[in-house]
Design a protein around this motif. Structure first.
Motif, PDB file in Angstrom:
ATOM      1  N   TRP A 378      47.128  36.100  46.019  1.00 54.46           N
ATOM      2  CA  TRP A 378      46.044  36.518  46.923  1.00 54.46           C
ATOM      3  C   TRP A 378      44.711  36.568  46.188  1.00 54.46           C
ATOM      4  N   ILE A 379      44.707  37.150  44.974  1.00 57.26           N
ATOM      5  CA  ILE A 379      43.463  37.237  44.209  1.00 57.26           C
ATOM      6  C   ILE A 379      42.971  35.843  43.832  1.00 57.26           C
ATOM      7  N   SER A 380      43.907  34.954  43.462  1.00 57.08           N
ATOM      8  CA  SER A 380      43.521  33.586  43.091  1.00 57.08           C
ATOM      9  C   SER A 380      42.877  32.855  44.255  1.00 57.08           C
ATOM     10  N   ASP A 381      43.404  33.049  45.460  1.00 57.73           N
ATOM     11  CA  ASP A 381      42.840  32.390  46.637  1.00 57.73           C
ATOM     12  C   ASP A 381      41.458  32.930  46.980  1.00 57.73           C
ATOM     13  N   VAL A 382      41.262  34.227  46.772  1.00 56.25           N
ATOM     14  CA  VAL A 382      39.999  34.860  47.168  1.00 56.25           C
ATOM     15  C   VAL A 382      38.924  34.688  46.098  1.00 56.25           C
ATOM     16  N   LEU A 383      39.277  34.939  44.831  1.00 57.83           N
ATOM     17  CA  LEU A 383      38.284  34.973  43.762  1.00 57.83           C
ATOM     18  C   LEU A 383      38.407  33.822  42.765  1.00 57.83           C
ATOM     19  N   GLY A 384      39.511  33.088  42.811  1.00 60.92           N
ATOM     20  CA  GLY A 384      39.734  32.030  41.835  1.00 60.92           C
ATOM     21  C   GLY A 384      40.664  32.509  40.734  1.00 60.92           C
ATOM     22  N   MET A 385      41.339  31.567  40.093  1.00 62.49           N
ATOM     23  CA  MET A 385      42.345  31.922  39.100  1.00 62.49           C
ATOM     24  C   MET A 385      41.760  32.561  37.836  1.00 62.49           C
ATOM     25  N   PRO A 386      40.622  32.128  37.314  1.00 63.37           N
ATOM     26  CA  PRO A 386      40.058  32.836  36.147  1.00 63.37           C
ATOM     27  C   PRO A 386      39.815  34.314  36.424  1.00 63.37           C
ATOM     28  N   SER A 387      39.294  34.617  37.615  1.00 62.50           N
ATOM     29  CA  SER A 387      39.057  36.020  37.967  1.00 62.50           C
ATOM     30  C   SER A 387      40.361  36.789  38.092  1.00 62.50           C
ATOM     31  N   MET A 388      41.404  36.098  38.546  1.00 60.35           N
ATOM     32  CA  MET A 388      42.712  36.747  38.652  1.00 60.35           C
ATOM     33  C   MET A 388      43.189  37.206  37.289  1.00 60.35           C
ATOM     34  N   PHE A 389      43.042  36.358  36.260  1.00 61.11           N
ATOM     35  CA  PHE A 389      43.482  36.749  34.914  1.00 61.11           C
ATOM     36  C   PHE A 389      42.626  37.889  34.364  1.00 61.11           C
TER      37      PHE A 389
END
Length: 409
Positions: A378-389
């Motif tokens: 969900w975070i990757s879809d909303v903010l992008g994968m770098p932000s998820m990490f």
């Protein structure tokens, strides 16, 4: 010369005891190696095998998740039943036999319905082998030695995973994907054979002689373990970190591929660091046995994961990510795994060890993967994968802060 006619001295008895324990420890190392090798061949290549049969991503997800959800409940019951009867070995054998059977049967079916049924039966009938193995191992040693013996055992688990991953990959490349599943099934047959030689202390079955087999006893053991405040605090403190770890395991390969990493680099990042973990387990085991050592390991591990997630989210070059992962993963996972396993048996009485060890592994590798994948996706879809990490690093930092309040005794 009368001294030559005496019986064995106390020092000789101690040496004999050490030799016997050394042989027993080898049996547990072998079980750890074989079990880890079996799961590596299965977990890495089973989803690929399902995809090759034409199953959709949703169907593959259902087949993988269904037994995980079932085992969250059945695993605790099997562990509690083991504690209630005071027996470990029969349940270890049961787990290895059913794992081998179910994995072999997956090579004989091709429909979604049959795969789902096999998965549900696997989740229902298989005790958590690693939790039972660790419980049986700890029962033979003093509490002051748990970290050392676990580190030695876990080192061979890491080696088994890496060796099996490479062999299964070679077999799949040279022959067909199904051969990786054959390898997995074979490893669990060998695990079953190795488990036959595991000793069980004579007093372990005392509960079975004093209580009826049909009762609510196993459920009572589960509830009493779940009510232990130190266990609940540890599990709560570790949850953010395990959510982050499981999100990384799922999405890091996707992130590397999107960054332009070659397939061989993606495979190497989950193989080479495992070999580097092996000697670290020996060191962390000794630290865990020292006063306050488990808390130190938990704090240092979560801090290392914080740095790792922060670097992954900040770096775009796949080679640099590989270098960062190879440097930090070997000093992140061994301290966490060793300290967590030793802590569970440190704060619980022996009559609840199997339940506690099983509960920890279900918490870390059944519950956390489900929510970690959902949150990470969900975070990757909303903010992008770098932000998820980056956000996963914040979760690691929160666990680090909570670990400072861990009490070992």
């Amino acid at each position: 010369m009368p001294i030559l006619n005496r019986g064995p001295s106390s020092s000789a008895n101690e040496l004999l005891k050490d030799d016997l324990l050394g042989n027993v420890l080898f049996s547990f190392k072998l079980i750890g190696f074989l079990e880890s090798a079996g799961w590596a061949a299965f977990l890495i290549y089973f989803p690929i095998y399902l995809e090759s049969l034409g199953l959709s991503n949703f169907q593959i997800g259902m087949i993988v998740v269904a037994p995980t959800i079932i085992s969250m409940f059945s695993g605790i019951i099997w562990g509690s039943f083991s504690d209630y009867l005071g027996r470990r070995k029969p349940f270890m054998i049961q787990s290895a036999i059913f794992a081998s059977i179910f994995i072999f049967l997956t090579t004989l079916v091709s429909s979604f319905e049959w795969f789902l049924l096999l998965g549900l039966l696997k989740g229902l009938l298989m005790p958590v082998l690693e939790g039972l193995t660790v419980t049986s191992l700890f029962s033979l040693y003093d509490r002051s030695e748990m970290g050392r013996v676990f580190g030695s055992y876990a080192m061979w688990k890491s080696i088994g995973w890496a060796v099996s991953a490479m062999i299964a990959g070679a077999l799949s490349q040279l022959l067909e994907l199904r051969t990786a599943l054959y390898l997995s099934s074979l490893m669990f047959i060998l695990t079953f054979i190795a488990a036959l030689g595991v000793p069980e202390r004579a007093g372990d079955s005392s509960l079975a002689r004093s209580k009826p087999l049909i009762s609510l006893g196993p459920l009572k053991v589960s509830f009493e373990t779940l009510r232990e405040r130190r266990i609940l605090f540890f599990l709560s403190a570790s949850l953010p970190l395990y959510l982050a770890i499981n999100a990384m395991m799922i999405f890091l390969p996707i992130y590397l591929k999107a960054s332009g990493a070659a397939p061989i680099l993606v495979g190497a990042i989950f193989t080479i660091p495992v070999f580097l973990e092996a000697p670290v387990f020996s060191i962390t085991g000794k630290i865990a046995d020292a006063t306050g050592g488990k808390r130190i390991l938990l704090i240092s591990s979560s801090a290392a994961y914080f740095l790792l997630f922060m670097l992954i989210g900040s770096i775009r070059d796949p080679l640099l990510i590989f270098l960062a992962y190879s440097a930090l993963d070997p000093v992140s996972w061994p301290p966490l795994f060793t300290a967590s396993s030793a802590l569970i048996s440190q704060v619980l009485p022996p009559q609840k060890w199997a339940t506690g060890q099983t509960l920890y592994r279900i918490w870390a590798w059944s519950l956390s993967p489900v929510f970690g994948s959902l949150i990470g996706g969900w975070i990757s879809d909303v903010l992008g994968m770098p932000s998820m990490f980056i956000l996963m690093s914040i979760l690691s930092a929160s666990s680090c802060a909570l670990f400072t309040r861990i009490k070992e005794s």
